[in-house]
Scaffold this motif. Structure first.
Motif, PDB file in Angstrom:
ATOM      1  N   THR A   1      75.623  54.342  35.330  1.00 15.54           N
ATOM      2  CA  THR A   1      74.249  53.828  34.980  1.00 15.54           C
ATOM      3  C   THR A   1      73.480  55.227  34.361  1.00 15.54           C
ATOM      4  O   THR A   1      73.555  56.133  34.744  1.00 15.54           O
ATOM      5  CB  THR A   1      73.389  53.511  36.127  1.00 15.54           C
TER       6      THR A   1
ATOM      7  N   GLU B   1      73.270  45.188  37.450  1.00 11.42           N
ATOM      8  CA  GLU B   1      71.905  45.463  37.688  1.00 11.42           C
ATOM      9  C   GLU B   1      70.839  45.062  38.960  1.00 11.42           C
ATOM     10  O   GLU B   1      70.248  45.659  39.555  1.00 11.42           O
ATOM     11  CB  GLU B   1      71.089  45.353  36.440  1.00 11.42           C
TER      12      GLU B   1
ATOM     13  N   VAL C   1      68.043  45.743  29.968  1.00  6.79           N
ATOM     14  CA  VAL C   1      69.451  46.538  30.407  1.00  6.79           C
ATOM     15  C   VAL C   1      70.370  45.780  29.349  1.00  6.79           C
ATOM     16  O   VAL C   1      69.883  45.079  28.759  1.00  6.79           O
ATOM     17  CB  VAL C   1      69.784  45.829  31.725  1.00  6.79           C
TER      18      VAL C   1
ATOM     19  N   SER D   1      73.819  45.715  30.663  1.00  2.00           N
ATOM     20  CA  SER D   1      75.099  45.422  31.423  1.00  2.00           C
ATOM     21  C   SER D   1      76.130  44.537  30.815  1.00  2.00           C
ATOM     22  O   SER D   1      77.156  44.826  31.195  1.00  2.00           O
ATOM     23  CB  SER D   1      74.634  45.404  32.646  1.00  2.00           C
TER      24      SER D   1
ATOM     25  N   ILE E   1      69.537  51.163  31.844  1.00  2.00           N
ATOM     26  CA  ILE E   1      68.630  50.650  32.432  1.00  2.00           C
ATOM     27  C   ILE E   1      67.283  51.163  32.128  1.00  2.00           C
ATOM     28  O   ILE E   1      67.017  52.385  32.434  1.00  2.00           O
ATOM     29  CB  ILE E   1      68.579  50.362  33.955  1.00  2.00           C
TER      30      ILE E   1
END
Length: 236
Positions: free
Chosen positions: A62, A84, A184, A186, A203
């Motif tokens: 992250t 997330e 985000v 992800s 993030i």
């Protein structure tokens, strides 16, 4: 390369889900001893376990960008993966989480979410469902606790930008908090379907959006901010 990703994914699932079982079984004891005050750091321990498993076995890490506010806010986050949801609970220091009511009915897990202080929301956008959402959000507000909602309502593929669900407007009005949008990416690395790939999930906290704006303006600003990474590509 694909074979390696499959092996790493299976290893992650085995380690993470097997390791989560004893953590979940201890929830009633933790709740009995310390209630919500104990449940929040306990849940963060589970988040750290998830972070370790994702980094070690999937190669997914992250990158957190932005500064946490020092006052209660309504976090509005993009939702592309389960990743997330676990990370943000820890990174944001335990806000009350808005989640689907079905999840609160899962044995043990549902009990854990209630003790943690989750806000259950019904899928239908009925007036009764919105009233229940507003009532539960009021509890978090009375505690001076931040709240996090995924205003698009469900996980979406990376790059998708659906409209916000009606529940966001109800929360925005009820809480009267500034909104901190969260973008985000992800879904690039941990997609809803297919096999995860190594990379760095971003993030990103956006600038605060003040309370009290007209509904359309607030929704438009949140929608634009949470989708800032929607066009991101590459391997990270």
């Amino acid at each position: 390369m694909m074979a390696v990703r499959i092996v790493r994914t299976l290893a992650f699932r085995l380690v993470f889900y097997t390791g989560s079982v004893p953590i979940l079984l201890l929830v009633p004891l933790v709740a009995l001893i310390g209630g919500q005050r104990a449940m929040i750091p306990y849940a963060h321990g589970w988040s750290r376990f998830h972070r370790w498993a994702a980094a070690t076995l999937l190669g997914v890490r992250t990158r957190f960008e932005g500064t946490l506010p020092d006052h209660p806010v309504l976090y509005a986050a993009k939702h592309e993966a389960m990743y997330e949801t676990i990370e943000l609970s820890f990174l944001l220091h335990g806000p009350a989480v808005v989640l689907k009511r079905e999840l609160t009915r899962i044995p043990l897990w549902g009990y854990a979410t209630k003790v943690y202080g989750a806000i259950a929301v019904d899928r239908e956008a009925s007036a009764a469902a919105l009233r229940r959402l507003v009532k539960e959000a009021g509890v978090a507000r009375a505690q001076g606790r931040s709240v996090i909602v995924y205003p698009e309502g469900t996980r979406v593929p990376h790059g998708a930008t659906p409209p916000l669900r009606s529940g966001f407007a109800g929360l925005y009005k009820t809480l009267n908090y500034p909104v901190v949008p969260i973008a985000v990416d992800s879904g690039r690395f941990v997609p809803r379907t297919g096999w995860p790939q190594p990379g760095v999930v971003t993030i990103r906290l956006g600038a605060e959006i003040p309370p009290g704006l007209p509904r359309r303006e607030a929704e438009a600003r949140v929608h634009a901010a949470i989708n800032l990474l929607a066009g991101a590509g590459g391997e990270g």
